[in-house]
Structure formats: C-alpha cells, structure tokens
Design an enzyme around this catalytic site. Structure first.
Site, PDB file in Angstrom:
ATOM      1  N   SER A   1       0.858  -1.180   0.000  1.00 16.33           N
ATOM      2  CA  SER A   1       0.000   0.000   0.000  1.00 16.33           C
ATOM      3  C   SER A   1       0.898   1.235   0.000  1.00 16.33           C
ATOM      4  O   SER A   1       1.700   1.425   0.912  1.00 16.33           O
ATOM      5  CB  SER A   1      -0.881  -0.042   1.248  1.00 16.33           C
ATOM      6  OG  SER A   1      -1.672   1.118   1.360  1.00 16.33           O
TER       7      SER A   1
ATOM      8  N   LYS B   1      -0.936  -0.880  -4.488  1.00 14.04           N
ATOM      9  CA  LYS B   1      -2.168  -0.155  -4.130  1.00 14.04           C
ATOM     10  C   LYS B   1      -1.792   1.300  -3.899  1.00 14.04           C
ATOM     11  O   LYS B   1      -0.907   1.586  -3.089  1.00 14.04           O
ATOM     12  CB  LYS B   1      -2.769  -0.784  -2.882  1.00 14.04           C
ATOM     13  CG  LYS B   1      -3.712   0.083  -2.057  1.00 14.04           C
ATOM     14  CD  LYS B   1      -4.456  -0.756  -1.025  1.00 14.04           C
ATOM     15  CE  LYS B   1      -4.683  -0.001   0.275  1.00 14.04           C
ATOM     16  NZ  LYS B   1      -5.364  -0.838   1.292  1.00 14.04           N
TER      17      LYS B   1
ATOM     18  N   LYS C   1      -2.885   4.956  -2.576  1.00 12.73           N
ATOM     19  CA  LYS C   1      -3.848   5.718  -1.800  1.00 12.73           C
ATOM     20  C   LYS C   1      -4.258   6.923  -2.637  1.00 12.73           C
ATOM     21  O   LYS C   1      -3.392   7.578  -3.260  1.00 12.73           O
ATOM     22  CB  LYS C   1      -3.210   6.176  -0.492  1.00 12.73           C
ATOM     23  CG  LYS C   1      -2.958   5.037   0.479  1.00 12.73           C
ATOM     24  CD  LYS C   1      -4.274   4.510   1.044  1.00 12.73           C
ATOM     25  CE  LYS C   1      -4.051   3.570   2.210  1.00 12.73           C
ATOM     26  NZ  LYS C   1      -5.322   3.118   2.809  1.00 12.73           N
TER      27      LYS C   1
ATOM     28  N   ASP D   1      -7.130   3.015  -3.179  1.00 10.14           N
ATOM     29  CA  ASP D   1      -7.876   3.048  -1.914  1.00 10.14           C
ATOM     30  C   ASP D   1      -8.136   4.495  -1.524  1.00 10.14           C
ATOM     31  O   ASP D   1      -7.200   5.274  -1.311  1.00 10.14           O
ATOM     32  CB  ASP D   1      -7.060   2.355  -0.812  1.00 10.14           C
ATOM     33  CG  ASP D   1      -7.812   2.234   0.508  1.00 10.14           C
ATOM     34  OD1 ASP D   1      -8.983   2.671   0.582  1.00 10.14           O
ATOM     35  OD2 ASP D   1      -7.222   1.699   1.468  1.00 10.14           O
TER      36      ASP D   1
ATOM     37  N   GLU E   1     -11.054   0.700  -3.585  1.00 14.24           N
ATOM     38  CA  GLU E   1     -11.387   0.366  -2.201  1.00 14.24           C
ATOM     39  C   GLU E   1     -12.029   1.563  -1.502  1.00 14.24           C
ATOM     40  O   GLU E   1     -11.513   2.677  -1.554  1.00 14.24           O
ATOM     41  CB  GLU E   1     -10.072  -0.040  -1.498  1.00 14.24           C
ATOM     42  CG  GLU E   1     -10.205  -0.550  -0.089  1.00 14.24           C
ATOM     43  CD  GLU E   1      -8.825  -0.938   0.482  1.00 14.24           C
ATOM     44  OE1 GLU E   1      -7.849  -1.078  -0.299  1.00 14.24           O
ATOM     45  OE2 GLU E   1      -8.725  -1.091   1.713  1.00 14.24           O
TER      46      GLU E   1
ATOM     47  N   ASP F   1     -13.833  -1.759   2.595  1.00 13.52           N
ATOM     48  CA  ASP F   1     -12.947  -1.928   3.747  1.00 13.52           C
ATOM     49  C   ASP F   1     -13.724  -1.438   4.971  1.00 13.52           C
ATOM     50  O   ASP F   1     -14.424  -2.223   5.654  1.00 13.52           O
ATOM     51  CB  ASP F   1     -11.647  -1.131   3.500  1.00 13.52           C
ATOM     52  CG  ASP F   1     -10.690  -1.079   4.687  1.00 13.52           C
ATOM     53  OD1 ASP F   1     -11.055  -1.503   5.792  1.00 13.52           O
ATOM     54  OD2 ASP F   1      -9.545  -0.587   4.527  1.00 13.52           O
TER      55      ASP F   1
ATOM     56  N   LYS G   1     -10.154  -7.259   7.335  1.00 15.59           N
ATOM     57  CA  LYS G   1      -9.176  -6.883   8.366  1.00 15.59           C
ATOM     58  C   LYS G   1      -9.725  -7.413   9.671  1.00 15.59           C
ATOM     59  O   LYS G   1     -10.749  -6.929  10.158  1.00 15.59           O
ATOM     60  CB  LYS G   1      -9.073  -5.360   8.491  1.00 15.59           C
ATOM     61  CG  LYS G   1      -8.117  -4.704   7.554  1.00 15.59           C
ATOM     62  CD  LYS G   1      -8.032  -3.209   7.834  1.00 15.59           C
ATOM     63  CE  LYS G   1      -7.494  -2.512   6.603  1.00 15.59           C
ATOM     64  NZ  LYS G   1      -7.603  -1.049   6.697  1.00 15.59           N
TER      65      LYS G   1
ATOM     66  N   GLY H   1      -4.518  -4.506   6.112  1.00 11.92           N
ATOM     67  CA  GLY H   1      -3.580  -4.348   7.222  1.00 11.92           C
ATOM     68  C   GLY H   1      -3.767  -3.023   7.929  1.00 11.92           C
ATOM     69  O   GLY H   1      -4.461  -2.129   7.425  1.00 11.92           O
TER      70      GLY H   1
HETATM   71  O1  OSB Z   1      -7.303   1.573   4.456  1.00 11.85           O
HETATM   72  O2  OSB Z   1      -6.217  -0.195   4.150  1.00 11.85           O
HETATM   73  C1  OSB Z   1      -6.335   0.877   4.720  1.00 11.85           C
HETATM   74  C2  OSB Z   1      -3.273   1.494   6.902  1.00 11.85           C
HETATM   75  C3  OSB Z   1      -3.864   2.034   8.027  1.00 11.85           C
HETATM   76  C4  OSB Z   1      -5.224   2.244   8.042  1.00 11.85           C
HETATM   77  C5  OSB Z   1      -6.000   1.889   6.932  1.00 11.85           C
HETATM   78  C6  OSB Z   1      -5.419   1.329   5.812  1.00 11.85           C
HETATM   79  C7  OSB Z   1      -4.018   1.159   5.787  1.00 11.85           C
HETATM   80  C8  OSB Z   1      -3.298   0.675   4.618  1.00 11.85           C
HETATM   81  C9  OSB Z   1      -1.962   0.009   4.830  1.00 11.85           C
HETATM   82  O3  OSB Z   1      -3.677   0.805   3.485  1.00 11.85           O
HETATM   83  C10 OSB Z   1      -2.110  -1.440   5.056  1.00 11.85           C
HETATM   84  C11 OSB Z   1      -0.824  -2.082   5.561  1.00 11.85           C
HETATM   85  O4  OSB Z   1       0.147  -2.105   4.820  1.00 11.85           O
HETATM   86  O5  OSB Z   1      -0.825  -2.550   6.712  1.00 11.85           O
HETATM   87 MG    MG Z   2      -8.430   0.495   3.034  1.00  8.72          MG
END
Ligand code: OSB
Ligand code: MG
Length: 369
Positions: A136, A162, A164, A190, A215, A240, A264, A292
């Site tokens: 991510s 992924k 953001k 995402d 996402e 999510d 998650k 995650g």
């Molecule tokens: O939206 O998936 C998410 C991290 C913290 C809070 C929300 C998200 C995320 C990530 C990173 O996208 C996921 C990871 O690498 O642990």
């Molecule tokens: Mg997410």
C-alpha cells in the site's frame, strides 16, 4: 482455560517513512498490544486501533479503557469456562469496540492454540504455506516521489501496487503508474471514504486504467451509494471500512455494494468473525484479500495465516516487515519472490523480542483477576 492477568502495552514504533492517507499522515505506529496470561499459557495480540479515531471510531487509549473497565472483568468472571470461542458471545452486550474485542480474542486464541500446539493457519483451515504480497503506497508530495517508491517496491518483488487516493491525487498518479509499468501490473486504489455521491463521474474516469478494484470510495455507512457506484463504473468496488461484521458483509454483497471485500480481522472483531466473512464471500463468489493496519510482526503473523485460506484470491496488504520498520518486534517477515511465508509454529507462530519491546514501550500496565 482461565484468564489470570492481562498486560496492556502501549508502543510507539517509528515508521521508515511517513504514511499518508486521505485521513492522516503518520510517522509513528502508535499501538496497543494485549498480552494475556492464562492457566494454560500466554498469548499475544496487536490491537488494530490507531492513535486517533480517524479510520474508525476506535483509538488506542479508548480501546485500553474499554478493555480495563468492561471487557476484562467479564472475561475474568467466566473462570474456567473461558475459551477464545466464548469471547464474542460473552461480550455481545458491549456495542461496537470491535478492535478492542479482537485484540483480547486473538491473544486468547494464541494462548489456546500454543497450548494445543496448533498454528493459526491450521485452526483456520489455511491451504497455502506462503502468500503473495502487495504493498500500500501512501499519498506523496509529488509524482516523482511517488514513482521512486513504486519503483523501489516493484524492484523488491511486490506483486501488486495499491495507491492511496483522494480528490486532487487520483487520475494523474494512477495514469502515470499505469503508463510507466504497462497493462500487466496488478494495480488498485484506496480512497478511505474521501469521495461522495457527487464524485461518480470523476471516479468513472479511472475505468480506463483497468484497476483490480477501488477500495472504500465513499462514506462507510453509505451502502446504497456504493451499490449505485458499482453499477455506474467498470472498476470493481471493494469495501474496507464498511465491512464491520459478517452480517454487514452479507447485506453488502446482496445489495451489490461489495464486489470484492478487504478483510481486516481487527475491524470485524477478530479472526473468528473474519473466517465467517471469508465463508460468506466464497459462497457468493466474492473475492477477498487481507488488509492491514501497519501491524508489527505480532499482528502480521496472524494476518498471514488468515490470508492463506483458499478464498483469499487477491494479494493482500500483508507486506514484509521492512516495508514499515527498521526494527520489527519479532523475527522480521521477509519477501521472497513476491511472497511471505505463513508461520507454522503453535499459535501465531512468532514471539515478541523482550529487549525490543522495552525499547519501544511507552507504558505497561497489568490488570489482574
Ligand atoms: O485503508 O487499508 C487501509 C493502513 C492504516 C489504516 C487503513 C489502511 C491502511 C493501509 C496500509 O492501506 C495497510 C498495511 O500495509 O498494513
Ligand atoms: Mg483500506
């Protein structure tokens, strides 16, 4: 099994680089661990709650408070009737607080499975010994900076990127990454709820990039809005934040709001609920993948076991320790040919390293029965 005592540990673990999403930018993984001591042995878990209620309503000191005041007293009262499977029914009366509930359930499951020398993967019925890893990538200050990170992760071997996104950081970065690496790169985005029902035309422009999924584009409570968007755009809509239980997952699927689900465990109240969501999704031909919360090795180990179940057909955000930290708090998880090995030892299969806990711990508190 009987719960004797619980240690709540607050840790501040520095991240290698700032991680920016549409809701925050963090340099430090500020997190709570739950260390459970039972008559059959000990167990460990990481609570998914962030330091602020920005991803969900939970936050780390709030999770500690609800554990201290309500959750642990109820579990102490169970005496010998305690098991990991008994946690959710016992705590059913406590509304929400799923990340706090997940943390204690996971620590107890770890203790229980260590005692019976069963791994999390065996308990879940996992079918693989390694899982493909995605990564991510946060929002950056510039496109060259973004491309530097993406290039680095691809060179390391990550099999899926992924990005953001948020309004103002969407079409251009996605276009640049797609054009640079071509049509075969597994690419997804995402938004962490950053868009609204007024943005559907903007989101439809992303259709040209053949993304694996988008996402959580809009507000987490807007199930119908996600269903309308899923009808309107070609990119599959993945949820999510919205998916907080197996019941919501079932409804989202039936409504057409979730074409893919990010599971998650912390968000849904634990691994037992996660397995239910996996099963509902498989029964409905909905692909799932493991998300995650920037977990240290303690949380990552259990996530990898879950991600080895057969319905997890897309690469997860289960990256290697080195993606996040200079120093992890367990033996680091490493990327080999784009995959990470699923732990095979009893329980979560890894142990926290005491000296490293000491280094990053901000506070440690014992709560006894
Ligand atoms: O939206 O998936 C998410 C991290 C913290 C809070 C929300 C998200 C995320 C990530 C990173 O996208 C996921 C990871 O690498 O642990
Ligand atoms: Mg997410």
């Amino acid at each position: 099994m009987k719960l004797e005592a619980v240690e709540l540990i607050r840790l501040n673990v520095p991240l290698k680089s700032a991680f920016r999403t549409s809701f925050s930018s963090v340099n430090m993984h500020e997190v709570v661990w739950v260390h459970a001591v039972t008559d059959e042995g000990e167990g460990w878990a990481e609570c998914g709650a962030n330091d602020r209620p920005d991803y969900s309503s939970e936050y780390h000191t709030g999770a500690m408070a609800v554990l201290r005041e309500f959750i642990l007293p109820d579990l102490f009262k169970l005496g010998n009737d305690l098991s990991a499977e008994a946690v959710a029914p016992t705590l059913h009366w406590i509304k929400q607080h799923r990340m706090a509930k997940a943390a204690i359930e996971t620590a107890l499951l770890d203790a229980q499975l260590r005692a019976s020398t069963t791994s999390f993967a065996e308990y879940f019925g996992a079918t693989r010994d390694k899982v493909p890893a995605g990564v991510s990538v946060g929002i950056m200050d510039s496109l060259p900076e973004l491309m530097g990170f993406v290039e680095g992760y691809l060179n390391e071997g990550y099999v899926r990127i992924k990005l953001k996104i948020e309004p103002g950081w969407d079409y251009e970065p996605v276009k640049l990454v797609r054009e640079t690496y071509g049509p075969d790169l597994l690419l997804q985005v995402d938004a962490n709820t950053a868009y609204t029902r007024d943005d559907f035309d903007l989101l439809k422009r992303l259709d040209e990039f053949n993304l694996l999924l988008i996402e959580q584009p809009i507000y987490e409570e807007d199930l119908l809005g996600h269903a309308k968007l899923a009808d309107y755009i070609e990119t599959p809509v993945c949820l999510d934040e919205t998916i907080i239980s197996a019941d919501i997952a079932r409804d989202a699927i039936e409504l057409g709001a979730a074409e893919i689900i990010n599971i998650k465990p912390s968000r849904v109240g634990g691994y037992i609920e996660s397995v239910k969501i996996h099963d509902i999704s498989v029964a409905n031909n909905i692909p799932v993948w493991c998300g995650g919360m920037l977990e240290t090795g303690i949380g990552r180990a259990a996530n990898l076991a879950l991600a080895a179940m057969p319905g997890f057909t897309l690469p997860g955000d289960t990256s290697a320790s080195s993606r996040y930290f200079e120093t992890d708090l367990t033996e680091p998880f490493v990327l080999v040919d784009g995959h990470i090995s699923v732990p095979t030892g009893p329980g979560i299969g890894v142990d926290p390293i005491p000296e490293i806990i000491e280094r990053f711990a901000v506070s440690r508190e014992w709560i006894k029965r």
